[in-house]
Design a protein around this motif. Structure first.
Motif, mmCIF file in Angstrom:
data_model
loop_
_atom_site.group_PDB
_atom_site.id
_atom_site.type_symbol
_atom_site.label_atom_id
_atom_site.label_comp_id
_atom_site.label_asym_id
_atom_site.label_seq_id
_atom_site.Cartn_x
_atom_site.Cartn_y
_atom_site.Cartn_z
ATOM 1 N N LEU A 1 -1.078 -0.131 -9.369
ATOM 2 C CA LEU A 1 0.093 -0.386 -8.739
ATOM 3 C C LEU A 1 -0.017 -1.265 -7.601
ATOM 4 O O LEU A 1 0.558 -2.346 -7.473
ATOM 5 N N LEU A 2 -1.221 -1.174 -6.749
ATOM 6 C CA LEU A 2 -1.641 -1.768 -5.672
ATOM 7 C C LEU A 2 -1.931 -3.344 -6.021
ATOM 8 O O LEU A 2 -1.527 -4.166 -5.409
ATOM 9 N N VAL A 3 -2.499 -3.338 -7.065
ATOM 10 C CA VAL A 3 -3.001 -4.464 -7.622
ATOM 11 C C VAL A 3 -1.718 -5.585 -7.918
ATOM 12 O O VAL A 3 -1.445 -6.525 -7.577
ATOM 13 N N ILE A 4 -1.057 -4.702 -8.806
ATOM 14 C CA ILE A 4 0.459 -5.572 -9.159
ATOM 15 C C ILE A 4 1.100 -5.721 -7.879
ATOM 16 O O ILE A 4 1.631 -6.930 -7.625
ATOM 17 N N PHE A 5 1.460 -4.901 -6.721
ATOM 18 C CA PHE A 5 2.307 -5.049 -5.850
ATOM 19 C C PHE A 5 1.753 -6.047 -4.942
ATOM 20 O O PHE A 5 2.404 -6.807 -4.319
ATOM 21 N N PHE B 1 -3.676 10.076 -9.931
ATOM 22 C CA PHE B 1 -3.030 9.653 -8.783
ATOM 23 C C PHE B 1 -3.819 8.167 -8.328
ATOM 24 O O PHE B 1 -3.430 7.182 -7.899
ATOM 25 N N LEU B 2 -5.066 8.305 -8.353
ATOM 26 C CA LEU B 2 -5.954 7.331 -7.958
ATOM 27 C C LEU B 2 -5.769 6.124 -8.909
ATOM 28 O O LEU B 2 -5.851 5.014 -8.321
ATOM 29 N N ILE B 3 -5.799 6.287 -10.312
ATOM 30 C CA ILE B 3 -5.749 5.182 -11.046
ATOM 31 C C ILE B 3 -4.387 4.742 -10.859
ATOM 32 O O ILE B 3 -4.468 3.218 -10.726
ATOM 33 N N LEU B 4 -3.551 5.235 -10.931
ATOM 34 C CA LEU B 4 -1.915 4.822 -10.704
ATOM 35 C C LEU B 4 -1.896 4.058 -9.471
ATOM 36 O O LEU B 4 -1.328 2.861 -9.331
ATOM 37 N N SER B 5 -2.354 4.423 -8.556
ATOM 38 C CA SER B 5 -2.309 3.797 -7.018
ATOM 39 C C SER B 5 -3.328 2.597 -7.253
ATOM 40 O O SER B 5 -2.685 1.534 -6.587
ATOM 41 N N VAL C 1 0.941 -1.261 -0.137
ATOM 42 C CA VAL C 1 0.085 -0.050 0.041
ATOM 43 C C VAL C 1 0.935 1.349 0.124
ATOM 44 O O VAL C 1 0.623 2.120 -0.626
ATOM 45 N N LEU C 2 1.714 1.400 0.995
ATOM 46 C CA LEU C 2 2.710 2.466 1.114
ATOM 47 C C LEU C 2 3.501 2.865 -0.411
ATOM 48 O O LEU C 2 3.682 3.938 -0.739
ATOM 49 N N ILE C 3 4.118 1.692 -0.801
ATOM 50 C CA ILE C 3 5.159 1.821 -1.916
ATOM 51 C C ILE C 3 4.143 2.240 -3.037
ATOM 52 O O ILE C 3 4.449 3.125 -4.065
ATOM 53 N N SER C 4 2.889 1.701 -3.363
ATOM 54 C CA SER C 4 2.046 2.005 -4.375
ATOM 55 C C SER C 4 1.703 3.396 -4.327
ATOM 56 O O SER C 4 1.706 4.139 -5.393
ATOM 57 N N PHE C 5 1.136 3.902 -3.253
ATOM 58 C CA PHE C 5 0.844 5.381 -3.100
ATOM 59 C C PHE C 5 2.157 6.144 -3.297
ATOM 60 O O PHE C 5 1.679 7.301 -3.884
ATOM 61 N N TYR D 1 2.170 8.642 -6.294
ATOM 62 C CA TYR D 1 2.457 10.498 -6.109
ATOM 63 C C TYR D 1 3.283 10.897 -6.975
ATOM 64 O O TYR D 1 3.519 12.076 -7.644
ATOM 65 N N ALA D 2 4.420 10.322 -6.960
ATOM 66 C CA ALA D 2 5.809 10.600 -7.800
ATOM 67 C C ALA D 2 5.458 10.807 -9.290
ATOM 68 O O ALA D 2 5.695 11.681 -9.694
ATOM 69 N N VAL D 3 4.999 9.807 -9.880
ATOM 70 C CA VAL D 3 4.536 9.851 -11.110
ATOM 71 C C VAL D 3 3.397 10.757 -11.437
ATOM 72 O O VAL D 3 3.781 11.458 -12.396
ATOM 73 N N ARG D 4 2.655 11.187 -10.764
ATOM 74 C CA ARG D 4 1.571 12.032 -11.117
ATOM 75 C C ARG D 4 2.054 13.492 -10.754
ATOM 76 O O ARG D 4 1.644 14.296 -11.775
ATOM 77 N N PHE D 5 2.817 13.569 -9.848
ATOM 78 C CA PHE D 5 3.300 15.206 -9.556
ATOM 79 C C PHE D 5 4.588 15.669 -9.841
ATOM 80 O O PHE D 5 4.956 16.516 -9.912
#
Length: 488
Positions: A136-140, A129-133, A37-41, A45-49
């Motif tokens: 990523l959370l599904v994958i991780f 941010f929401l879509i990316l998280s 969860v933490l790594i995905s968020f 955040y880094a990719v989005r902003f």
């Protein structure tokens, strides 16, 4: 079957260790999920902003706000994972169900954020941010679960994370259950022995799995051997015996009871439990491979088959010329075989025999052919045919059968309607999957195998199919073909 009070409360050191293993597994899963969860968020955040990618519009960048969202959503996600049964031993370490539950839990978490953003006007989360998280959370999340599963499988080889299992009934159903569980190396069940009313105590209906006692003394066996799981072969006992057995097992609160259906030959196809009027009924699957494994297998089949056909066009042209030059007759031989659902189709092969080859057989060769279905020195085979057979090149046209949906790249051997009878009670299982261009029989000896071994390997594949087994067979097929071992 009288049992003294306090048996259930008595826990042996081995049982305590295995209980500690279960707590350790849940602890590892919680840590794994928290990190996911933490790594995905953080990455989202880094990719989005921070990435300045043109697909993202300028938005409100507020690190404190998103830190608050992450801190709030982490325990929410852990709660969702628990609600979806991702810490329940029943749903762990087997099949694709765990991964599907992870996907559903992550999706539910995103939907909760969307609902809150509608209800609270000031709660605005960037869509990117929401879509990316979510992605990523599904994958991780799934990758982490996969890694934990592989760790547990490795530990099971050393005797950790296993359940001591007792089988009630050494009848054919009970024997089939034990053979299947022992062949599944990662299932996590250590079969201690049988309880049976008909075989003598100490006998071994399966090597290494003795009969421990009659059913009247099975409670003592649970206590003596520190049993975690009892599997009841339903056909081994009368109704009154079953009711008495379950009444006794209620005393052992830490012992899980599992009831076999009595339809083992059919249930290798997989079942679902459905309630009708509060009556639990077993629903047999028409096909053995379902869900995520079916999707992955279909993608693998069509992708690799289509790619292979494109690259093999020059090969097909050259071989067609050589076959026609070597002997008169068609290039393609059509063999009528039985497929999924017992539907017949023509399996395509490059012709490797003389069209009037049967006249070349001696009476002894004809008898051998009827008995084994193969001849080691077959006079009907042409010169180019011998080469094609040695390296299984004659079967490459079956790639078109794969593209037509009649076959799979990996599966049981294709057989004729007459051969189907040799599978006896396992016929039903064979018809629940597509025959394969390659399979366990291909990488385990090919024509050197007896017919009984071929049946055994086909049944093992059907019972234990996963996409990972398909990939393993696919990689093992290459050296098996290059060496030409067992091909004739």
């Amino acid at each position: 079957m009288a049992i003294s009070k306090g048996i259930a409360a008595h826990a042996k050191p081995g049982h305590i260790v295995r209980r500690a293993d279960r707590w350790l597994l849940n602890g590892v899963l919680v840590i794994n999920d928290t990190l996911a969860v933490l790594i995905s968020f953080a990455i989202a955040y880094a990719v989005r902003f921070w990435s300045d990618l043109p697909i993202f519009e300028e938005g409100w960048v507020n690190p404190d706000f998103y830190a608050m969202v992450v801190l709030a959503m982490t325990p929410v996600y852990l709660g969702l994972f628990a609600a979806y049964g991702l810490y329940n031993p029943v749903n762990l370490l087997g099949g694709a169900t765990e991964y599907a539950r992870m996907f559903n839990a992550v999706t539910t978490g995103v939907l909760l954020v969307i609902i809150v953003s509608f209800l609270v006007p000031n709660f605005i989360v960037a869509r990117g941010f929401l879509i990316l998280s979510w992605g990523l959370l599904v994958i991780f999340g799934i990758t982490g679960r996969f890694a934990v599963r592989r760790f547990v499988y490795a530990q099971r080889q050393a005797g950790r994370f296993v359940n001591h299992t007792l089988i009630i009934g050494a009848n054919p159903e009970g024997l089939a259950i034990v053979e299947q569980l022992r062949s599944a190396k990662t299932c996590g069940m250590r079969i201690v022995g049988f309880v049976d009313d008909y075989l003598p105590v100490g006998s071994e209906p399966i090597p290494g799995v003795p009969v421990l006692s009659a059913s009247t003394a099975f409670a003592e066996q649970i206590r003596q051997h520190d049993i975690d799981t009892v599997i009841v072969a339903n056909t081994a006992m009368m109704r009154e015996q079953l009711l008495s057995l379950y009444s006794t097992l209620d005393t052992f609160q830490d012992v899980e009871v599992r009831l076999a259906s009595g339809l083992f030959e059919l249930l290798t196809t997989g079942v679902r439990v459905r309630e009708e009027g509060f009556v639990p009924l077993l629903v047999l699957n028409k096909t053995r491979i379902t869900g995520v494994h079916l999707i992955a297998k279909t993608i693998l089949d069509y992708t690799l088959a289509a790619t292979a056909v494109v690259f093999l066009i020059p090969f097909f042209l050259v071989v067609a010329y050589l076959i026609k030059r070597d002997s008169p007759g068609p290039v393609i031989y059509r063999r009528r075989v039985v497929g999924q659902g017992r539907r017949e189709f023509d399996a395509l092969k490059l012709r490797t025999m003389h069209i009037d080859g049967d006249r070349l057989l001696t009476p002894e060769q004809k008898r051998e052919l009827e008995e084994h279905g193969k001849l080691k020195d077959d006079p009907r085979v042409t010169r180019i045919g011998a080469f094609l057979r040695k390296y299984s090149l004659d079967e490459l046209p079956q790639l078109f059968n794969v593209l037509r949906g009649e076959m799979s790249l990996i599966g049981p051997r294709m057989i004729t309607r007459q051969e189907l009878e040799k599978f006896g009670k396992w016929q039903h299982n064979l018809s629940t999957v597509k025959p394969g261009l390659t399979g366990l029989w291909q990488v385990s000896g090919r024509s050197d195998l007896s017919y009984e071994d071929r049946v055994r390997l086909d049944m093992h594949y059907i019972r234990n199919h996963t996409i990972w087994l398909d990939l393993q067979i696919l990689f093992q097929t290459i050296p098996a073909i290059l060496t030409g071992r067992g091909a004739y």
